[in-house]
Design an enzyme around this catalytic site. Structure first.
Site, mmCIF file in Angstrom:
data_model
loop_
_atom_site.group_PDB
_atom_site.id
_atom_site.type_symbol
_atom_site.label_atom_id
_atom_site.label_comp_id
_atom_site.label_asym_id
_atom_site.label_seq_id
_atom_site.Cartn_x
_atom_site.Cartn_y
_atom_site.Cartn_z
ATOM 1 N N ASP A 530 45.670 16.260 -31.633
ATOM 2 C CA ASP A 530 46.452 17.469 -31.865
ATOM 3 C C ASP A 530 47.560 17.546 -30.819
ATOM 4 O O ASP A 530 47.567 16.799 -29.843
ATOM 5 C CB ASP A 530 45.539 18.706 -31.817
ATOM 6 C CG ASP A 530 44.749 18.782 -30.517
ATOM 7 O OD1 ASP A 530 45.354 18.993 -29.464
ATOM 8 O OD2 ASP A 530 43.506 18.598 -30.554
ATOM 9 N N GLU A 610 44.398 -17.834 -35.860
ATOM 10 C CA GLU A 610 44.365 -16.401 -35.513
ATOM 11 C C GLU A 610 44.901 -16.167 -34.103
ATOM 12 O O GLU A 610 45.630 -15.205 -33.851
ATOM 13 C CB GLU A 610 42.931 -15.868 -35.650
ATOM 14 C CG GLU A 610 42.482 -15.787 -37.106
ATOM 15 C CD GLU A 610 41.002 -15.484 -37.285
ATOM 16 O OE1 GLU A 610 40.645 -14.906 -38.317
ATOM 17 O OE2 GLU A 610 40.192 -15.854 -36.396
#
Ligand code: DGJ
Length: 723
Positions: A530, A610
């Site tokens: 928030d 990877e």
């Protein structure tokens, strides 16, 4: 002047670049809301009708006021018990036991600069004014002060509420919304961001029908379950067209947002501290200050609304770490090691990090007290040297020698019953005497409303911080509050609010003591994502769910209010530990790369291919950091409805953009996918790979996305303006 006041002092208009917010004092002294939307010139109250309406109370028995009722007027702040039957913005229990509160205009003040609120985070700017309007309930002499300010270019209005008891009796505030206003006409959709642990902030759009829709959290934290932010959009508003209003609370505790469609089709819109488990006593002369709320309006769809909010969060709320060109790319030990590691494992991660071009390792949960699982240890912040097999100082030195920076995990607000801290101070947990508490992850919440509790944890943390070169903290909080009972307080109705004030005070103090340390927020992922938290933590671990496909919806939903760099995004192992889905490594990178980037895996377990993608990805995040952290984010599809998610971020000068696409499915003989880009210069030409294409074609015709060869395929495209 951005705040205009009519000569008679009764009409107030706050203008930003493209919007106007207007209020007016009526003949009976009520403050009504006359407009929030595109810029207007003049008094919009002409648009309101007075009528004698049945069962709508009048302020006097006189015939001439039969057509006046606060039951249908669009109010700027509603009380209770005086004839307005819609959900109230402020409810007071008066000294005489009545619950009437009828706020009428008393006066206003115009001040230089933007207000701040003691003890609470707010948006800040040097370039604004503050309008303070005072309303009074004459019988009780309780005053409500409404604070208004603005961020001019970002089309943001900020608001706050203060309540003062100027009467001679004790009162109790039962409800105090930080912002409230009524929209007289319209037909709206409500867009909210509900979710759950591991699936936070996924967009939910619904038509607002009769009655009151309440969204919120009673969990003491803003929560995974509902974000303290919502949008009211016209029914045909989409990303690029239509009107929409955003509303959010700058607060990290329990909140409520209400949208009520009244009998006459008007809408009451409000957000503030949740009134459940909240009641605030005010003795004569005392004052209550609620958290800030912000509003933004866009007439150019949701894309523009998000841009306003992103730029405001970046420039007016988040305090960045000075002198850092980009955030460190990190390897976090959690999903790679969980509780099973020694210092050597962390040093090995650092060695790998160096070869692969990452900047930092973060030692997650499990390094302190008695903590080999999640049943014990929280509250005891001393290094478990037996487990690490060396001191923290030695370990960090060895990591730094590898050329890698070091970060550490804390969960300061929590305690396990099996800990020295709890054994010494069982009363420091938020529990009720005589009741068995509820446990979350076998832990209790510490009472951060109490200074002695905060001081103890601060001192323990400082001892760790001062013992090694720690440059980063991940601050976790893995349960919500259930028993709002502080043994240090006389009045329990304020415990949740005071907990938040205590937490903010702690964070402020911590930031001052360790100004160079980067803080990442976390609450089991996104349980406290928030604007309040973002004032202290420049980014927050978005979700405990690291599956790149679920993350598409989570990150897209988060992007409505929060800019991409506020989202912590990591690449983890496949099959994914949360949902077992297998995805290509490149796809995991493509989803995570537009946030604050990192890994939750052991690189030595990766294939050579990877590892080489990993090297490339680290460099990609670094070299595009300027665009990611400052550019304009565009949502180009909706993964909840479409087969894929596409998003792009465009540099503010329009010279470069990055486009990411991730497909959610695959079919035989796939349909072709073409995506219309946004934010480019229609007259300019852009290089994408081998091709040079005009901005107009990319935006108005589209860009073909190469055919998918497998499931969950991803594309990353760099789009550069050709001079
Ligand atoms: C929840 C966090 O979100 C995870 O990333 C990890 O830090 C664990 N807590 C550790 O307990």
């Amino acid at each position: 002047m951005s705040i205009g006041i009519s000569d008679d002092g009764k009409l107030f208009t706050i203008d930003t670049e493209n919007t106007s917010y207007q209020m007016k004092v009526t003949s009976q002294g009520h403050l009504i809301h006359t407009h929030y939307g595109r810029r207007i010139y003049g008094d919009a109250s002409i648009n309101l009708e007075r009528k004698d309406r049945g069962f709508s109370q009048n302020p006097t028995p006189e015939k001439k006021l039969r057509d006046y009722s606060i039951d249908y007027l669009p109010l700027e702040l509603s009380g209770f018990g005086s004839g307005d039957y819609r959900t109230s913005a402020v409810t007071i229990m008066n000294g005489d036991g009545s619950t009437c509160f009828n706020p009428v205009f008393e006066g206003y003040e115009l001040k230089k600069g933007k207000y701040s609120i003691e003890g609470l985070p707010t948006f800040a700017t040097d370039n604004a004014e503050t309008l303070v309007i005072t309303l009074v309930d004459k019988a009780s002499q309780v005053r409500a002060r409404l604070f208004y300010s603005f961020l001019q270019e970002k089309d943001i209005i900020t608001r706050a509420l203060e309540i003062e008891n100027d009467g001679d009796k004790d009162i109790r505030i039962l409800k105090a919304m930080s912002t409230s206003f009524d929209i007289a006409y319209g037909d709206y959709d409500l867009i909210s961001f509900p979710g759950r642990h591991c699936y936070e902030r996924v967009e939910n759009r619904e038509h607002v029908s009769w009655g009151c829709k309440r969204l919120g959290s009673t969990r003491g934290y803003s929560s995974h379950q509902m974000n303290p932010a919502f949008i009211l959009a016209e029914r045909n508003t989409d990303e690029e067209n239509g009107e929409a209003i955003a509303c959010a609370l700058v607060y990290s505790g329990s909140f409520v947002a209400e949208v009520e469609k009244s009998q006459y089709g008007s809408f009451r819109v409000q957000i503030g501290i949740n009134d459940e488990a909240f009641s605030y006593p005010l003795a004569p002369g005392e004052c209550f200050r609620g958290p800030e709320a912000i509003l933004s309006f866009s007439a150019e769809g949701l894309d523009r609304l998000s841009y306003n909010l992103h730029m405001a969060a970046r420039e007016n709320l988040i305090r960045e770490i000075p002198d850092r060109k980009h955030r460190p790319v990190l390897i976090n030990s959690w999903e790679g090691c969980y509780f099973d590691f020694s210092a050597q494992n962390i040093i090995d991660l650092a060695r790998d990090a160096k070869t692969l071009g990452a900047d930092m390792v973060v030692m997650d949960d499990g390094w302190f007290g008695k903590r080999d699982d999640d049943f014990s240890g929280l509250g005891d912040w001393y290094v478990n040297e037996k487990k690490l097999k060396m001191t923290l100082g030695e370990m960090v030195e060895r990591i730094n020698k590898e050329g890698i920076r070091f970060g550490i995990w804390f969960e300061p607000e929590m305690v396990c019953e099996d800990s020295d801290l709890y054994r010494a101070h069982p009363d420091w947990a938020l529990t009720v005497p005589g009741r068995t508490p509820s446990y979350g992850r076998s832990q209790l919440v510490l009472d951060f409303s109490r200074k002695e509790v905060r001081d103890n944890i601060f001192e323990q943390m400082s001892r760790i911080m001062d013992s090694a070169n720690i440059e980063y903290i991940k601050w976790d909080a893995n349960r919500h509050i259930s028993e709002f009972f502080s043994r240090g307080a006389e009045d329990q109705g304020t415990t949740g609010y005071r907990y938040m004030l205590g937490l903010y005070e702690f964070l402020e103090k911590f930031k001052n003591r360790y100004p160079g340390v980067i803080l990442e927020g976390c609450s089991g992922g996104g349980g406290r994502f928030d604007y309040g938290m973002l004032h202290y933590f420049p980014f927050i671990w978005t979700s405990d769910n690291t599956d790149p496909i679920d993350r598409l919806s989570i990150q897209r939903g988060t992007s409505f209010f929060y800019p991409p760099e506020t989202m912590g995004c990591h690449v983890s192992a496949s099959p994914n530990h949360q949902d077992g889905r297998e995805t290509p490594f490149f796809t995991r990178c493509a989803t995570a790369l537009t946030g604050t980037f990192g890994y939750e895996l052991v690189p030595s377990r990766l294939s050579d291919e990877e590892r080489s993608i990993m090297k490339w990805a680290n460099e990609y995040n670094r070299s595009n950091w300027e665009i990611i952290s400052k550019g304009r984010y565009h949502r180009l599809s909706d993964p909840e409805q479409d087969d894929y998610y596409a998003w792009m971020i465009v540099a503010n000068d329009g010279s470069k953009a990055i486009l990411h696409t991730v497909s959610k499915t695959n079919h035989g003989n796939n349909r072709s996918v073409s995506i219309r880009l946004r934010g480019l210069d229609e007259k300019a030409w852009y290089r994408i790979g081998e091709n040079v294409v005009s901005g107009s074609v990319l935006m108005y015709s589209g860009m073909l996305i190469p055919d998918r060869k497998g499931c969950y395929e991803a594309g990353i495209f760099i789009i550069e303006k050709v001079e």
